[in-house]
Motif scaffolding. Structure first.
Motif, PDB file in Angstrom:
ATOM      1  N   HIS A 101       0.849  -1.188   0.000  1.00 14.25           N
ATOM      2  CA  HIS A 101       0.000   0.000   0.000  1.00 14.25           C
ATOM      3  C   HIS A 101       0.886   1.240   0.000  1.00 14.25           C
ATOM      4  O   HIS A 101       1.877   1.309   0.736  1.00 14.25           O
ATOM      5  N   SER A 104       0.641   7.468   2.634  1.00 17.28           N
ATOM      6  CA  SER A 104      -0.320   8.558   2.473  1.00 17.28           C
ATOM      7  C   SER A 104       0.405   9.831   2.061  1.00 17.28           C
ATOM      8  O   SER A 104       1.617   9.973   2.255  1.00 17.28           O
ATOM      9  N   THR A 134       4.226   2.815  -7.425  1.00 19.33           N
ATOM     10  CA  THR A 134       4.625   2.426  -6.076  1.00 19.33           C
ATOM     11  C   THR A 134       5.508   1.196  -6.164  1.00 19.33           C
ATOM     12  O   THR A 134       5.180   0.239  -6.862  1.00 19.33           O
TER      13      THR A 134
END
Length: 577
Positions: A101, A104, A134
Motif C-alpha cells: 500500500h 499517504s 509504487t
C-alpha cells in the motif's frame, strides 16, 4: 551461530518469528505436495487456492511476497542470477512486484519536509496526492515546480530503511544456518548476503541514482538526440528524495497494447507508419544498449518495457537508473571472445572462457562441462544471424552454469540478465529486426579497436608499469621469505574445503566402534545388571544389560552413518568423481 550474534538475534526476535512462520508454512506445503495425503490441500493462499496446486518456484515467489519488501528486493536480485538459482526459478522471480500500500500524502509531505526543509512547498506549485507508481523502496508522484516545470518526485517510503537493514541482519543469520546444509553451502549463502547488503544499501541512497542520471544524460546528450534521460534537479535531490523531469509519452508496454487494440481498424498506410516506428524503436534500443556495453562500459541494468518510454516525437525515454552495471576491459574482451568462439564452433576455447569468466568450484567435472559446451555450440553455433535465438542461448548458458555450480561475478550476472531482458523487449516489439546483426557490427568495431596502435601502446605501457613494480618489490619479498625461513617462522597454511563434515563422520565412526568393542566386552564378561539370569530365551542366558544397550546403540549409529554417506553419493568412487 556465533555468540556475538546473540544480541542481534534478540534484537530481531519478533522479525525472526514472522520469517520462520512464513517459511514453515510454505515449507510444509512443499513437503505435503510430494505425497498424496488427504490433508495436503489444507494450506491455502489469500484467495483460498490450495498451495499444493502451485509449483515449487511459484511457492518460493509467494513466500518472498509474504515476507515483505526486503525479501521481494532480494528475489528481484536473485532473478538476475540464474547461474545461482536456475533459469526456472529466476524466470518466476522476474514476476515479483511489490504488493504494498502506498504511503499517504501526509507521510510523503512529512518526508519532503525532513529532507528539503519545512518550507519545501514554496518550491512547488502542486504535488499530486495520487502516486504515479509504487515500489518496495519508494513511490513516485507528479508535481509542478514553482517555475512551471513538470517533474516527478521519487520519495523513499517511511521507515523502509530501518526495516530493510533489520531484515539484512536476519538474512545474515539465516545464511549462517544455511552454511551448515551441504545443498546450500556450495553456493556460499553468507557471501551472497554479504554482496546483497551493499546492493540494497545503494538502492536506498537516491543520491547514487541522481549521479547515474547525470552520467547517462551527459553520455547521450553528447552522442545522439534520439534518446532522452530524465534530468535531475540537483538542489531538490537528497538521500531520500529524487526530483527529475517528467518524460511525456507512453510506456512501451502500453504503446504495444494500444497498437494491438487499434490494429484491426486502421488502414494500410497507418499500419505501415506504425511498423516503421516500431522498427526504428528496435534499432534505437539495440543500438543504445550495445553502445553502453561495447563503447561506454556502463549499462542500464533493467530494460524491461515499463522502463522504456515512447515519447510524443518518437524519441526513446529511459527510466529507473537505480541499478546499473559496469564492465571492465577484461570482461568486455571475454564477451567478444565468447561470441567469436560460438560463431566459429571453438569448443575448447569457449570452455576455457566460461571457467575464466566465472568462479568454478574446486571439484568441477571438466569433461562433462566440455560435453555440455559442445552441445551448446552444436545448437547455437550453426544458426544464422537472422535465426539466432539469443534468449534461448543465454538461458541455456545460465542453466549450464547452474548445473556445474559456476558462479558469475555480480557485473557479469547483471549483464546476462540485461541481455535476456533486452532480447525479450525487442521480441515484444515484433518488428523484423535482426538484433544479433547489430551485435556483430559492434563486435567488429571493437575488434578493430583492440588491434589499433593506440590500444597496443596503452597495453604496452600498462605491462611496463606492472613489470617495473614487480622488479622493485620482488627482491624485498624474496629477502623477507629467506629471513622467515632462517628464523624458523616460515609457515604454510593449507585449507581443505568442507573438511568439517568428513572429520565429524570419522570421529563419530571411531566413537561408535569404541562403544561396540567396549559393549562386546561387557557382554562377554557378563557385567551386571544381568538379563535372563535364571531362564534361557532362544539360547541366550546371562545377558549384560549395559552391553546390550551399547551394542544396539553403536550398530544404530553405524547404520545411520552408512545411510548418510550413501545419500551423499560418496560411499564408493564412481565415474563422476
Amino acid at each position: 551461530m556465533k555468540i556475538t550474534a546473540i544480541p542481534q538475534l534478540y534484537r530481531n526476535l519478533k522479525r525472526w518469528k514472522e520469517i520462520l512462520r512464513v517459511l514453515r508454512r510454505y515449507g510444509l506445503a512443499d513437503w505435503l505436495t510430494q505425497f498424496r495425503l488427504p490433508f495436503r490441500d489444507v494450506l491455502k493462499d489469500r484467495g483460498g487456492v490450495p498451495l499444493s496446486q502451485y509449483s515449487r518456484e511459484q511457492r518460493v515467489r509467494m513466500a518472498l511476497v509474504d515476507l515483505g519488501p526486503t525479501f521481494i528486493k532480494v528475489g528481484q536480485i536473485l532473478a538476475a542470477r540464474p547461474d545461482l538459482v536456475g533459469p526456472k526459478l529466476a524466470e518466476e522471480l522476474k514476476r515479483l512486484r511489490a504488493d504494498v500500500h502506498p504511503d499517504s500524502i501526509e507521510q510523503v509531505r512529512n518526508t519532503l519536509a525532513q529532507e528539503l526543509g519545512e518550507n519545501f512547498e514554496s518550491r512547488f506549485q502542486s504535488i499530486d496526492a495520487t502516486p504515479l507508481a509504487t515500489a518496495s523502496i519508494g513511490q513516485v508522484h507528479r508535481a509542478v515546480l514553482h517555475d512551471g516545470t513538470n517533474v516527478v518526485i521519487k520519495v523513499q517510503r517511511a521507515n523502509i530503511e530501518r526495516t530493510m537493514l533489520q531484515d539484512i541482519e536476519v538474512l545474515a543469520g539465516l545464511a549462517q544456518l544455511a552454511e551448515r546444509v551441504d545443498g546450500f553451502a556450495a553456493w556460499g549463502p553468507t557471501d551472497m548476503v554479504r554482496q546483497m547488503g551493499p546492493m540494497i544499501s545503494r538502492e536506498l541512497d537516491f543520491t547514487r541514482e541522481r549521479q547515474n542520471l547525470e552520467q547517462f544524460g551527459e553520455m547521450f546528450d553528447r552522442n545522439r538526440n534520439d534518446v532522452v534521460i530524465p534530468r535531475p534537479h540537483k538542489p531538490l535531490c537528497t538521500r531520500r528524495v529524487l526530483v527529475m523531469d517528467e518524460l511525456v509519452g507512453q510506456p512501451l508496454s502500453q504503446f504495444l497494447s494500444d497498437e494491438a487494440e487499434r490494429c484491426d481498424t486502421d488502414n494500410d498506410a497507418i499500419i505501415a507508419s506504425r511498423n516503421e516506428l516500431k522498427h526504428r524503436l528496435c534499432e534505437t534500443i539495440a543500438s543504445v544498449y550495445l553502445t553502453m556495453i561495447f563503447e561506454e562500459a556502463i549499462f542500464h541494468a533493467d530494460p524491461h518495457m515499463g522502463n522504456l518510454i515512447v515519447m510524443e516525437n518518437g524519441q526513446l525515454g529511459i527510466l529507473d537508473f537505480g541499478m546499473i552495471g559496469r564492465i571492465d576491459e577484461n570482461l568486455r574482451e571475454t564477451i567478444e571472445d565468447m561470441l567469436v568462439a560460438i560463431s566459429s564452433g571453438d569448443q575448447n576455447r569457449l570452455t576455457r572462457l566460461i571457467c575464466q569468466i566465472g568462479n568454478a568450484p574446486p571439484m568441477l567435472n571438466e569433461s562433462r562441462l566440455a560435453i555440455d559446451v559442445a552441445e551448446f555450440i552444436g545448437t547455437y553455433g550453426k544458426q544464422s544471424f537472422g535465426e539466432f535465438d539469443l534468449t534461448g542461448a543465454l538461458n541455456e548458458l545460465s542453466d549450464m552454469l547452474h548445473r556445474h555450480a559456476i558462479k558469475l561475478p555480480n557485473q557479469s550476472a547483471l549483464l546476462l540478465k540485461m541481455l535476456i531482458s533486452l532480447e525479450g523487449t525487442l521480441r515484444e516489439l515484433g518488428a523484423s529486426f535482426d538484433s544479433l546483426d547489430v551485435v556483430r557490427q559492434f563486435t567488429r568495431a571493437t575488434i578493430v579497436k583492440r588491434l589499433s596502435p593506440r590500444r597496443r601502446l596503452r597495453q604496452a605501457r600498462r605491462v611496463y608499469l606492472e613489470a617495473e613494480n614487480f622488479l622493485e618489490s620482488a627482491p624485498n619479498e624474496v629477502i623477507t621469505l629467506l629471513k622467515m625461513a632462517r628464523q624458523g617462522s616460515f609457515r604454510i597454511t593449507l585449507e581443505h574445503q568442507r573438511l568439517g563434515p568428513t572429520v565429524n563422520r570419522m570421529v563419530l565412526g571411531l566413537m561408535a566402534s569404541a562403544v561396540f568393542l567396549g559393549s562386546s566386552l561387557l557382554l562377554a564378561m557378563k557385567v551386571p545388571p544381568i538379563l535372563f539370569h535364571d531362564v534361557t530365551v532362544m539360547g541366550v542366558q546371562d545377558l549384560s544389560l549395559m552391553g546390550l544397550i551399547g551394542v544396539v546403540g553403536s550398530i544404530s549409529v553405524m547404520m545411520w552413518l552408512l545411510l548418510a554417506i550413501t545419500r551423499s553419493g560418496h560411499l564408493t568412487r564412481g565415474d563422476d568423481d
